[in-house]
Design an enzyme around this catalytic site. Structure first.
Site, PDB file in Angstrom:
ATOM      1  CG  ASP A   1      -2.026  -0.999   1.139  1.00  0.00           C
ATOM      2  OD1 ASP A   1      -2.097  -1.719   0.130  1.00  0.00           O
ATOM      3  OD2 ASP A   1      -2.828  -1.073   2.099  1.00  0.00           O
TER       4      ASP A   1
ATOM      5  CG  HIS B   1       1.707  -0.405   4.755  1.00  0.00           C
ATOM      6  ND1 HIS B   1       1.516  -1.531   5.529  1.00  0.00           N
ATOM      7  CD2 HIS B   1       0.480   0.162   4.599  1.00  0.00           C
ATOM      8  CE1 HIS B   1       0.230  -1.643   5.831  1.00  0.00           C
ATOM      9  NE2 HIS B   1      -0.416  -0.629   5.279  1.00  0.00           N
TER      10      HIS B   1
END
Length: 256
Positions: free
Chosen positions: A62, A209
């Protein structure tokens, strides 16, 4: 008289061509919709994992904040000849356009993480749609890609979020293995959390992430550890079924 007939024929040809173009356009528009239902017991579910006999997992990142380690991450992925999926917010795309292009040119999936990283379930249907379409347009202008993978910010979804995403041509992707890299517990924590996770298996979707503090440092060991366990790492687009499937109650996608 002949001249008038020729003009009339030309008019019919023009009209016929216009109708054909319009019809083709409408088919293209309809074809972008995700047609398979994700409804289980009256509830819409995103794809958490995939039922497959092949020992494959999808590694996902992400991208909503930070960019210091993106190039390092891309370099490690290139070294291992591994392709993954980046779910990007509109703000991240706008702030780091060169990195969006670099992700695309390296052969990774481009996915939507919404425009503003809001809790999508708290928005109106029109606001949900704008959250999807705004970042979609930005990525399309930068890369020419029509994204079709969506991850809801915070993993927050309800029926309306998934149905709106489907209407916009998106498969909603969750995860069944969370690296917890966002907690900044360190490299070993990331490796242990993923590699020893009881949910890790064929068809798993792993959440990371790109902006987390230790993710880039852990990535080489994470890839090596997954490969030692016999897993092939693929982008989400190569793991999920696009049609001819149903879902179980855990959000696991199963081929019909």
């Amino acid at each position: 008289m002949k001249q008038e007939t020729v003009k009339r024929v030309k008019s019919y040809v023009v009209l016929a061509l216009a109708a054909a173009v319009a019809l083709a356009g409408s088919f293209k528009y309809v074809s972008k919709y995700v047609k398979v239902s994700s409804n289980v017991n009256g509830r819409e579910l995103p794809i958490y994992s995939v039922e497959t006999k092949e020992k494959k997992v999808a590694l996902t990142f992400d991208a909503a904040w930070g960019n210091e380690d993106t190039q390092k991450i891309l370099g490690i992925l290139k070294k291992h000849d591994v392709h993954v999926t980046f779910f990007m917010t509109g703000g991240w795309v706008e702030k780091y356009p060169d990195d969006v292009k670099a992700v695309y040119e390296a052969g990774h999936d481009l996915g939507s993480h919404s425009e503003n990283h809001k809790n999508m379930s708290q928005l109106s249907d029109e606001e949900k749609k704008q959250e999807l379409l705004s970042v979609h347009k930005k990525v399309k202008e930068l890369t020419g890609v029509d994204m079709n993978l969506f991850r809801a910010p915070y993993g927050d979804y309800d029926d309306a979020v998934i149905l709106t995403a489907r209407e916009c041509g998106y498969y909603t992707i969750q995860w069944n293995v969370d690296s917890l890299d966002w907690k900044d517990y360190g490299v070993e924590s990331i490796l242990t959390t993923v590699l020893d996770n009881e949910q890790l298996g064929s068809g798993s979707v792993i959440l990371c992430h790109n902006g987390a503090k230790y993710t880039a440092d852990a990535l080489d060991g994470l890839i090596t550890g997954l490969e030692k366990k016999g897993y092939e790492i693929v982008p989400v687009s190569q793991l999920i079924y696009k049609d001819g499937y149903h879902m179980d109650v855990t959000g696991r996608q199963i081929k019909d």
